[in-house]
Design a protein around this motif. Structure first.
Motif, PDB file in Angstrom:
ATOM      1  N   ALA A   8       0.828  -1.207   0.000  1.00  0.00           N
ATOM      2  CA  ALA A   8       0.000   0.000   0.000  1.00  0.00           C
ATOM      3  C   ALA A   8       0.862   1.257   0.000  1.00  0.00           C
ATOM      4  O   ALA A   8       0.586   2.215  -0.737  1.00  0.00           O
ATOM      5  CB  ALA A   8      -0.938  -0.012   1.208  1.00  0.00           C
ATOM      6  N   ILE A   9       1.914   1.263   0.831  1.00  0.00           N
ATOM      7  CA  ILE A   9       2.809   2.422   0.898  1.00  0.00           C
ATOM      8  C   ILE A   9       3.542   2.611  -0.425  1.00  0.00           C
ATOM      9  O   ILE A   9       3.643   3.719  -0.958  1.00  0.00           O
ATOM     10  CB  ILE A   9       3.825   2.254   2.043  1.00  0.00           C
ATOM     11  CG1 ILE A   9       3.133   2.321   3.401  1.00  0.00           C
ATOM     12  CG2 ILE A   9       4.912   3.321   1.961  1.00  0.00           C
ATOM     13  CD1 ILE A   9       4.036   2.003   4.564  1.00  0.00           C
ATOM     14  N   LEU A  68      -8.245  -0.258   2.315  1.00  0.00           N
ATOM     15  CA  LEU A  68      -9.571  -0.865   2.273  1.00  0.00           C
ATOM     16  C   LEU A  68      -9.811  -1.524   0.915  1.00  0.00           C
ATOM     17  O   LEU A  68     -10.363  -2.617   0.821  1.00  0.00           O
ATOM     18  CB  LEU A  68     -10.649   0.183   2.551  1.00  0.00           C
ATOM     19  CG  LEU A  68     -10.786   0.649   4.003  1.00  0.00           C
ATOM     20  CD1 LEU A  68     -11.819   1.756   4.114  1.00  0.00           C
ATOM     21  CD2 LEU A  68     -11.150  -0.512   4.926  1.00  0.00           C
ATOM     22  N   ARG A  69      -9.379  -0.861  -0.156  1.00  0.00           N
ATOM     23  CA  ARG A  69      -9.555  -1.416  -1.497  1.00  0.00           C
ATOM     24  C   ARG A  69      -8.686  -2.656  -1.699  1.00  0.00           C
ATOM     25  O   ARG A  69      -9.021  -3.539  -2.481  1.00  0.00           O
ATOM     26  CB  ARG A  69      -9.203  -0.370  -2.557  1.00  0.00           C
ATOM     27  CG  ARG A  69     -10.183   0.791  -2.617  1.00  0.00           C
ATOM     28  CD  ARG A  69      -9.908   1.676  -3.816  1.00  0.00           C
ATOM     29  NE  ARG A  69     -10.907   2.730  -3.951  1.00  0.00           N
ATOM     30  CZ  ARG A  69     -11.021   3.516  -5.004  1.00  0.00           C
ATOM     31  NH1 ARG A  69     -10.172   3.379  -6.010  1.00  0.00           N
ATOM     32  NH2 ARG A  69     -11.955   4.448  -5.054  1.00  0.00           N
ATOM     33  N   MET A  70      -7.554  -2.709  -0.980  1.00  0.00           N
ATOM     34  CA  MET A  70      -6.653  -3.856  -1.140  1.00  0.00           C
ATOM     35  C   MET A  70      -7.238  -5.151  -0.583  1.00  0.00           C
ATOM     36  O   MET A  70      -6.735  -6.234  -0.875  1.00  0.00           O
ATOM     37  CB  MET A  70      -5.311  -3.575  -0.455  1.00  0.00           C
ATOM     38  CG  MET A  70      -4.363  -2.764  -1.327  1.00  0.00           C
ATOM     39  SD  MET A  70      -2.718  -2.685  -0.610  1.00  0.00           S
ATOM     40  CE  MET A  70      -2.253  -4.403  -0.591  1.00  0.00           C
ATOM     41  N   ARG A  71      -8.315  -5.047   0.207  1.00  0.00           N
ATOM     42  CA  ARG A  71      -8.948  -6.264   0.706  1.00  0.00           C
ATOM     43  C   ARG A  71      -9.542  -7.080  -0.440  1.00  0.00           C
ATOM     44  O   ARG A  71      -9.642  -8.302  -0.360  1.00  0.00           O
ATOM     45  CB  ARG A  71     -10.042  -5.904   1.721  1.00  0.00           C
ATOM     46  CG  ARG A  71      -9.502  -5.288   3.002  1.00  0.00           C
ATOM     47  CD  ARG A  71     -10.626  -4.911   3.949  1.00  0.00           C
ATOM     48  NE  ARG A  71     -10.115  -4.281   5.169  1.00  0.00           N
ATOM     49  CZ  ARG A  71     -10.894  -3.803   6.140  1.00  0.00           C
ATOM     50  NH1 ARG A  71     -12.220  -3.905   6.030  1.00  0.00           N
ATOM     51  NH2 ARG A  71     -10.359  -3.248   7.199  1.00  0.00           N
ATOM     52  N   ASN A  72      -9.948  -6.386  -1.517  1.00  0.00           N
ATOM     53  CA  ASN A  72     -10.465  -7.069  -2.702  1.00  0.00           C
ATOM     54  C   ASN A  72     -10.070  -6.285  -3.943  1.00  0.00           C
ATOM     55  O   ASN A  72     -10.894  -5.583  -4.543  1.00  0.00           O
ATOM     56  CB  ASN A  72     -11.989  -7.213  -2.620  1.00  0.00           C
ATOM     57  CG  ASN A  72     -12.543  -8.125  -3.703  1.00  0.00           C
ATOM     58  OD1 ASN A  72     -11.855  -8.436  -4.683  1.00  0.00           O
ATOM     59  ND2 ASN A  72     -13.783  -8.540  -3.553  1.00  0.00           N
ATOM     60  N   PRO A  73      -8.790  -6.364  -4.336  1.00  0.00           N
ATOM     61  CA  PRO A  73      -8.314  -5.559  -5.460  1.00  0.00           C
ATOM     62  C   PRO A  73      -9.008  -5.895  -6.778  1.00  0.00           C
ATOM     63  O   PRO A  73      -9.163  -5.033  -7.643  1.00  0.00           O
ATOM     64  CB  PRO A  73      -6.814  -5.859  -5.530  1.00  0.00           C
ATOM     65  CG  PRO A  73      -6.548  -6.979  -4.602  1.00  0.00           C
ATOM     66  CD  PRO A  73      -7.718  -7.144  -3.708  1.00  0.00           C
ATOM     67  N   TYR A  74      -9.419  -7.141  -6.923  1.00  0.00           N
ATOM     68  CA  TYR A  74     -10.088  -7.549  -8.169  1.00  0.00           C
ATOM     69  C   TYR A  74     -11.348  -6.713  -8.403  1.00  0.00           C
ATOM     70  O   TYR A  74     -11.637  -6.291  -9.525  1.00  0.00           O
ATOM     71  CB  TYR A  74     -10.459  -9.031  -8.103  1.00  0.00           C
ATOM     72  CG  TYR A  74     -11.191  -9.535  -9.329  1.00  0.00           C
ATOM     73  CD1 TYR A  74     -10.490  -9.871 -10.490  1.00  0.00           C
ATOM     74  CD2 TYR A  74     -12.583  -9.672  -9.315  1.00  0.00           C
ATOM     75  CE1 TYR A  74     -11.162 -10.331 -11.621  1.00  0.00           C
ATOM     76  CE2 TYR A  74     -13.253 -10.126 -10.437  1.00  0.00           C
ATOM     77  CZ  TYR A  74     -12.547 -10.445 -11.589  1.00  0.00           C
ATOM     78  OH  TYR A  74     -13.208 -10.894 -12.698  1.00  0.00           O
ATOM     79  N   PRO A  91       4.690  -3.541 -11.241  1.00  0.00           N
ATOM     80  CA  PRO A  91       5.803  -2.607 -10.987  1.00  0.00           C
ATOM     81  C   PRO A  91       5.962  -2.262  -9.504  1.00  0.00           C
ATOM     82  O   PRO A  91       7.085  -2.089  -9.022  1.00  0.00           O
ATOM     83  CB  PRO A  91       5.415  -1.365 -11.800  1.00  0.00           C
ATOM     84  CG  PRO A  91       4.561  -1.894 -12.899  1.00  0.00           C
ATOM     85  CD  PRO A  91       3.789  -3.026 -12.285  1.00  0.00           C
ATOM     86  N   THR A  92       4.837  -2.179  -8.783  1.00  0.00           N
ATOM     87  CA  THR A  92       4.894  -1.897  -7.342  1.00  0.00           C
ATOM     88  C   THR A  92       5.591  -3.033  -6.594  1.00  0.00           C
ATOM     89  O   THR A  92       6.457  -2.803  -5.744  1.00  0.00           O
ATOM     90  CB  THR A  92       3.481  -1.691  -6.768  1.00  0.00           C
ATOM     91  OG1 THR A  92       2.893  -0.531  -7.371  1.00  0.00           O
ATOM     92  CG2 THR A  92       3.524  -1.497  -5.256  1.00  0.00           C
ATOM     93  N   GLU A  94      -5.117   6.368   4.959  1.00  0.00           N
ATOM     94  CA  GLU A  94      -5.725   5.370   4.082  1.00  0.00           C
ATOM     95  C   GLU A  94      -4.689   4.484   3.402  1.00  0.00           C
ATOM     96  O   GLU A  94      -4.944   3.316   3.108  1.00  0.00           O
ATOM     97  CB  GLU A  94      -6.610   6.052   3.027  1.00  0.00           C
ATOM     98  CG  GLU A  94      -7.851   6.737   3.563  1.00  0.00           C
ATOM     99  CD  GLU A  94      -7.543   8.056   4.289  1.00  0.00           C
ATOM    100  OE1 GLU A  94      -8.400   8.526   5.046  1.00  0.00           O
ATOM    101  OE2 GLU A  94      -6.429   8.600   4.086  1.00  0.00           O
ATOM    102  N   THR A  95      -3.518   5.047   3.133  1.00  0.00           N
ATOM    103  CA  THR A  95      -2.465   4.284   2.455  1.00  0.00           C
ATOM    104  C   THR A  95      -1.290   3.973   3.378  1.00  0.00           C
ATOM    105  O   THR A  95      -0.481   3.088   3.081  1.00  0.00           O
ATOM    106  CB  THR A  95      -1.922   5.072   1.250  1.00  0.00           C
ATOM    107  OG1 THR A  95      -1.384   6.325   1.717  1.00  0.00           O
ATOM    108  CG2 THR A  95      -3.014   5.339   0.223  1.00  0.00           C
ATOM    109  N   GLY A  96      -1.180   4.697   4.503  1.00  0.00           N
ATOM    110  CA  GLY A  96      -0.048   4.521   5.410  1.00  0.00           C
ATOM    111  C   GLY A  96       1.182   5.304   4.993  1.00  0.00           C
ATOM    112  O   GLY A  96       2.261   5.122   5.561  1.00  0.00           O
TER     113      GLY A  96
END
Length: 424
Positions: A225-226, A233-239, A252-253, A409-411
């Motif tokens: 996330a960082i 919150l969105r990363m709980r279900n990225p799909y 790339p991340t 939100e992103t840390g």
């Protein structure tokens, strides 16, 4: 006698498991009481000097099996391996060796009718020999400094924090220093630690994180996330929740995060001894990279010896963390909780007395930083999204406060362009 034999087996077994301990442990052949163990250790040193691997098979090529206790005896040594207690056992062997030598000195002194002064001198020489390799005289250091006033200083900053105002105060995290970052829950401690670790890794250091509370998977998600600027919150279900742009930036991340060479040990209830052993093993996988240790967090580190006095235990732990920083000559950054007294005051900014189970924390730490967010306590504040890092103690430099941006939100922690802030 049996206990001493078990200790010697554990030391040799640990060396077979982790070959670097043969050199790192400062063990002498005389420390071993068993003649077979002396032979085994001598063969280990000879193999290492030749650049060969050290295991029970290669050891059998160095000497007759009977002189090493036999093939089965060597193979079973690894069952006694305990790298966590290695340093403690070596210290015990060294002390036992000193006591044996002292007894021999006293017997010889009695037989030859030595004067007290001769006995004292012999004991002093023994202590010097036991501390061989530790240089205490400063004469050579002073000689090297002879030209210092005539040479331009080559300034070497510490490990960068990734925050300009904080680096101005600390000049980066310095080797051999214990840095305590303390705050109340939900203030952003773990995000701050992750920010420091990520920037240290991208700057070419080796961040080793002991996450005693949060799982490895959760920590990795926070790092992603960082690095990618993803809403957690969105990363709980990225799909479902990611945009196409965010999805295309995913690989790339991960690649950029991989470049930081971060190591995470998420075992719960670790002792300082266990962290020391794990860190040393990780450091030897890539010895060219300088390490920096991160611990989340101090109050849940387990003491080596059970005690009902938590303040004493935490004090002992903080002292041991400082010893690790000196031993590895690297920064040790440890998070710490604050007690609830902060919440009872009108001014919620922490002070030294708020350190929880403080013990010797204030004494042992080289740097103590407190985290504070106005918008945590006052939702209507005119300072939203700001995180204060107050350096309340700095043994080798100035104190002060670095104020940075914090996106919960992103840390992400980030520098603030104060010129732009004033114009807004």
């Amino acid at each position: 006698m049996e206990r001493h034999e078990q200790i010697e087996k554990s030391v040799l077994g640990s060396m077979l498991t982790e070959n670097y301990l043969i050199v790192d442990g400062a063990v002498k052949q005389d420390f071993f009481l068993s003649h077979i163990h002396k032979n085994i250790f001598g063969c280990m040193q000879a193999l290492l000097a030749k650049g060969r691997p050290v295991d029970f098979v290669t050891l059998l090529t160095m000497m007759e099996p009977a002189a090493l206790g036999g093939a089965n005896y060597l193979a079973e040594l690894t069952h006694f391996a305990n790298p966590t207690k290695f340093d403690r056992y070596v210290d015990m062997m060294c002390e036992a060796w000193k006591n044996r030598v002292k007894n021999r000195i006293l017997i010889q002194a009695k037989e030859e009718d030595w004067e007290i002064g001769m006995i004292q001198q012999a004991f002093e020489e023994l202590e010097k020999e036991g501390n061989a390799g530790i240089e205490t005289n400063i004469s050579m250091d002073l000689m090297k400094m002879g030209e210092r006033p005539y040479e331009e200083v080559q300034h070497t900053p510490g490990v960068p924090t990734g925050l300009n105002d904080l680096d101005k105060l600390l000049d980066g995290f310095q080797p051999a220093e214990l840095i305590i970052i303390a705050a109340r829950p939900s203030m952003g401690k773990t995000d701050t630690l992750n920010h420091f670790a990520l920037h240290a890794g991208l700057a070419g250091y080796k961040p080793i994180i002991f996450s005693l509370e949060m799982s490895r998977t959760s920590m990795i998600d926070r790092f992603i996330a960082i690095t990618g600027g993803y809403n957690r919150l969105r990363m709980r279900n990225p799909y479902t929740h990611f945009t196409e742009k965010q999805k295309s930036n995913w690989l790339p991340t991960l690649g950029r995060l991989s470049e930081a060479n971060i190591h995470i040990d998420d075992r719960a209830g670790l002792t300082v001894s266990q962290m020391r052993a794990a860190a040393r093993r990780i450091m030897h996988t890539e010895p060219k990279l300088k390490p920096i240790l991160f611990i989340d967090y101090l109050q849940i580190i387990r003491g080596d010896t059970p005690s009902h006095n938590r303040t004493e235990v935490v004090g002992q732990i903080s002292s041991e963390l400082k010893q690790i920083a000196k031993e590895f000559n690297c920064p040790v950054v440890c998070l710490s909780q604050l007690n609830r007294s902060v919440e009872t005051r009108d001014n919620k900014r922490p002070v030294m007395s708020d350190l929880r189970d403080s013990g010797n924390i204030e004494q042992d730490a080289d740097v103590i930083g407190f985290l504070y967010r106005d918008d945590y306590y006052d939702k209507e504040t005119d300072r939203p999204g700001l995180l204060e890092i107050q350096i309340a103690k700095h043994r080798n430099g100035p104190t002060g406060t670095a104020t940075v941006g914090y996106v919960k939100e992103t840390g992400i922690l980030h520098n603030i362009d104060w010129t732009r802030e004033r114009m807004a």
